[in-house]
Design an enzyme around this catalytic site. Structure first.
Site, PDB file in Angstrom:
ATOM      1  N   LEU A  51      12.731 -39.889   7.523  1.00 31.14           N
ATOM      2  CA  LEU A  51      11.887 -40.869   8.211  1.00 31.14           C
ATOM      3  C   LEU A  51      10.601 -40.182   8.649  1.00 31.14           C
ATOM      4  CD1 LEU A  51      14.535 -42.595  10.499  1.00 31.14           C
ATOM      5  CD2 LEU A  51      13.609 -43.456   8.351  1.00 31.14           C
ATOM      6  N   THR A  64       8.880 -40.785  11.153  1.00 28.75           N
ATOM      7  CA  THR A  64       8.833 -40.646  12.610  1.00 28.75           C
ATOM      8  C   THR A  64       9.854 -39.657  13.157  1.00 28.75           C
ATOM      9  OG1 THR A  64      10.322 -42.530  12.814  1.00 28.75           O
ATOM     10  CG2 THR A  64       7.949 -42.990  12.937  1.00 28.75           C
ATOM     11  N   CYS A  65      10.663 -39.061  12.285  1.00 29.67           N
ATOM     12  CA  CYS A  65      11.724 -38.143  12.713  1.00 29.67           C
ATOM     13  C   CYS A  65      11.162 -36.727  12.868  1.00 29.67           C
ATOM     14  CB  CYS A  65      12.847 -38.163  11.674  1.00 29.67           C
ATOM     15  SG  CYS A  65      14.115 -36.921  11.907  1.00 29.67           S
ATOM     16  N   ASP A  66      11.325 -36.141  14.056  1.00 29.53           N
ATOM     17  CA  ASP A  66      10.820 -34.792  14.302  1.00 29.53           C
ATOM     18  C   ASP A  66      11.441 -33.763  13.371  1.00 29.53           C
ATOM     19  OD1 ASP A  66       9.112 -35.643  16.310  1.00 29.53           O
ATOM     20  OD2 ASP A  66      10.543 -35.213  17.918  1.00 29.53           O
ATOM     21  N   ARG A  84       9.860 -34.022  10.045  1.00 24.64           N
ATOM     22  CA  ARG A  84       8.510 -33.442  10.077  1.00 24.64           C
ATOM     23  C   ARG A  84       8.571 -31.928   9.913  1.00 24.64           C
ATOM     24  NH1 ARG A  84       6.699 -36.822  15.168  1.00 24.64           N
ATOM     25  NH2 ARG A  84       6.213 -38.782  14.144  1.00 24.64           N
TER      26      ARG A  84
END
Length: 105
Positions: A6, A8-10, A13
């Site tokens: 995702l 938005t997933c840290d 990232r």
């Protein structure tokens, strides 16, 4: 090499930063190809479902009892992330063992 996760997933990232050559597929936008999902379920089984996620906590008991394939098809954000696919090799998660397996550390 394809990294499923995702945007938005840290954790995703961090994986994207460490694997800049990997193609990124956002599960929320593009979903997971059925053949990749089938192979991942065969390899990881129920470990592919992230039962600590907010999505999981929002499910009813009846929904939680569904087979992993059905759950992940209906709620792609339930997948433990990231899933890195490199040919026949699959690595799930971003712990030290996964990073070592991918040659990042």
């Amino acid at each position: 090499m394809i990294l499923y996760g995702l945007a938005t997933c840290d954790t995703c990232r961090k994986a994207r930063k460490a694997l800049p050559q990997a193609e990124f597929v956002d599960l929320r936008e593009q979903g997971m190809p059925p053949e990749v999902l089938a192979a991942a379920l065969e390899r990881f089984g129920e470990r592919l479902v992230n039962s600590r996620s907010t999505t999981w906590r929002g499910l009813s008991e009846a929904e939680r009892a569904r087979p992993p394939r059905d759950l992940l098809a209906a709620h792609p954000t339930l997948m433990k992330r990231p899933l890195v696919v490199d040919g026949d090799r699959m690595v799930l998660g971003w712990d030290k063992a996964a990073q070592a397996d991918l040659g990042v550390i």
